[in-house]
Design a protein around this motif. Structure first.
Motif, short mmCIF file in Angstrom:
data_model
loop_
_atom_site.label_atom_id
_atom_site.label_comp_id
_atom_site.label_asym_id
_atom_site.label_seq_id
_atom_site.Cartn_x
_atom_site.Cartn_y
_atom_site.Cartn_z
N LEU A 64 -10.77 22.86 14.99
CA LEU A 64 -10.97 24.21 15.51
C LEU A 64 -10.45 25.28 14.55
O LEU A 64 -10.88 26.44 14.63
CB LEU A 64 -10.30 24.35 16.87
CG LEU A 64 -10.96 23.57 18.02
CD1 LEU A 64 -10.13 23.69 19.28
CD2 LEU A 64 -12.39 24.05 18.26
N LYS A 65 -9.58 24.89 13.64
CA LYS A 65 -9.15 25.83 12.60
C LYS A 65 -10.31 26.10 11.63
O LYS A 65 -10.40 27.18 11.04
CB LYS A 65 -7.95 25.27 11.84
CG LYS A 65 -6.67 25.21 12.67
CD LYS A 65 -5.55 24.59 11.86
CE LYS A 65 -4.27 24.47 12.69
NZ LYS A 65 -3.18 23.80 11.94
N LEU A 66 -11.19 25.12 11.48
CA LEU A 66 -12.36 25.28 10.61
C LEU A 66 -13.49 26.01 11.33
O LEU A 66 -14.16 26.86 10.75
CB LEU A 66 -12.86 23.91 10.14
CG LEU A 66 -11.90 23.07 9.30
CD1 LEU A 66 -12.46 21.67 9.11
CD2 LEU A 66 -11.67 23.74 7.95
N ASN A 67 -13.70 25.65 12.59
CA ASN A 67 -14.74 26.28 13.39
C ASN A 67 -14.26 26.41 14.83
O ASN A 67 -14.24 25.43 15.57
CB ASN A 67 -16.04 25.46 13.36
CG ASN A 67 -17.15 26.13 14.16
OD1 ASN A 67 -17.00 27.24 14.66
ND2 ASN A 67 -18.27 25.44 14.28
N PRO A 68 -13.84 27.60 15.23
CA PRO A 68 -13.32 27.80 16.58
C PRO A 68 -14.32 27.45 17.69
O PRO A 68 -13.92 27.24 18.83
CB PRO A 68 -12.98 29.30 16.62
CG PRO A 68 -12.78 29.68 15.19
CD PRO A 68 -13.74 28.84 14.42
N LYS A 121 -13.22 19.06 18.88
CA LYS A 121 -12.37 19.94 19.68
C LYS A 121 -10.89 19.81 19.33
O LYS A 121 -10.04 20.41 19.99
CB LYS A 121 -12.56 19.63 21.17
CG LYS A 121 -14.01 19.72 21.65
CD LYS A 121 -14.61 21.11 21.47
CE LYS A 121 -16.03 21.16 22.02
NZ LYS A 121 -16.66 22.50 21.80
N SER A 122 -10.60 19.04 18.29
CA SER A 122 -9.21 18.86 17.89
C SER A 122 -8.65 20.14 17.28
O SER A 122 -9.40 21.01 16.82
CB SER A 122 -9.09 17.73 16.86
OG SER A 122 -9.69 18.11 15.64
N GLU A 123 -7.35 20.26 17.28
CA GLU A 123 -6.70 21.47 16.76
C GLU A 123 -7.06 21.70 15.30
O GLU A 123 -7.34 22.83 14.89
CB GLU A 123 -5.18 21.35 16.92
CG GLU A 123 -4.42 22.58 16.47
CD GLU A 123 -2.92 22.46 16.69
OE1 GLU A 123 -2.19 23.34 16.19
OE2 GLU A 123 -2.49 21.49 17.36
N ASP A 124 -7.08 20.62 14.51
CA ASP A 124 -7.38 20.76 13.08
C ASP A 124 -8.81 21.23 12.86
O ASP A 124 -9.07 22.09 12.02
CB ASP A 124 -7.14 19.43 12.36
CG ASP A 124 -5.65 19.13 12.19
OD1 ASP A 124 -4.84 20.06 12.32
OD2 ASP A 124 -5.33 17.95 11.93
N ASP A 163 -16.56 23.17 3.41
CA ASP A 163 -15.40 23.77 2.74
C ASP A 163 -15.70 23.72 1.25
O ASP A 163 -15.63 22.66 0.62
CB ASP A 163 -14.13 22.99 3.08
CG ASP A 163 -12.88 23.60 2.43
OD1 ASP A 163 -13.03 24.46 1.53
OD2 ASP A 163 -11.76 23.20 2.80
#
Length: 211
Positions: A50-54, A45-48, A62
């Protein structure tokens, strides 16, 4: 086609969804690097992340800038980019057979043996009787089909088998027995003898009492 550098696999080793992706990467002989996500610490649930999988779920891959989330989507991507028709048929009827089992993996497998494992091994307060009943109905259907052919969607392994394998192999961790299903057990063994097979981690019983 081969990738020029390792594919990054964001995973949790206890996740059968992540194991699907890792197993297929290995079966294809693709180089990959694992990045473990601590689900208990909430790293998904981290910001980083969530950029990969909302949706905040593993696995994610990747592939040198091409990011794909969701285990079944990853299997389709890898099969079409790096595999051949052996894994993902290109004809409409064959592709439909595979898609049918990908839907089962996201449905009956997820809410049957996978959920039973979560209840028993992670002490989650879900309905074990319903999960066990779903698993039993599913395994009965699969066992009958696997008496007629060696794999789920064809006479050879496809991504349908890879999507189904992980949580079924670990069904006993949810107190769902595989003993009544000899054809299903034989199918598991066939998957396990494929070149470059990698097993899924076995979980010990949860020290607490499952609800």
């Amino acid at each position: 086609m081969q990738t020029t550098s390792p594919i990054k696999l964001y995973r949790s080793i206890v996740s059968g969804h992540a194991h699907r992706a890792e197993l297929f990467l290995s079966l294809l002989g693709l180089p990959y690097a694992t990045i473990d996500i601590d689900l208990r610490a909430g790293e998904q649930k981290s910001e980083d992340f969530l950029k990969l999988n909302p949706f905040g779920q593993v696995p994610v891959i990747d592939d040198n800038g091409t990011v794909v989330a969701d285990s079944n989507a990853i299997l389709v991507y890898l099969a079409l980019r790096y595999g051949d028709q052996h894994w993902m048929p290109r004809d409409p009827a064959g592709a439909a057979q595979v898609q049918r089992w990908l839907s089962v993996a996201a449905g009956e497998i997820a809410f049957g043996p996978a959920l039973a494992r979560v209840i028993k091994r992670f002490n989650r307060p879900y309905d074990i009787d319903t999960a066990t009943a779903i698993a039993a109905r599913l395994f009965t259907v699969m066992d009958k089909q696997l008496q007629e052919r060696p794999y789920l969607a064809a006479t050879h392994p496809t991504i349908a088998d890879i999507a189904a394998y992980s949580y079924i192999a670990r069904a006993p961790e949810g107190d769902v027995s595989l003993e009544p299903y000899p054809a299903l057990q034989a199918w598991l063994k066939r998957i396990e003898t494929l070149p470059r097979f990698v097993p899924m981690i076995e979980l010990p019983p949860h020290p607490g009492k499952a609800a």
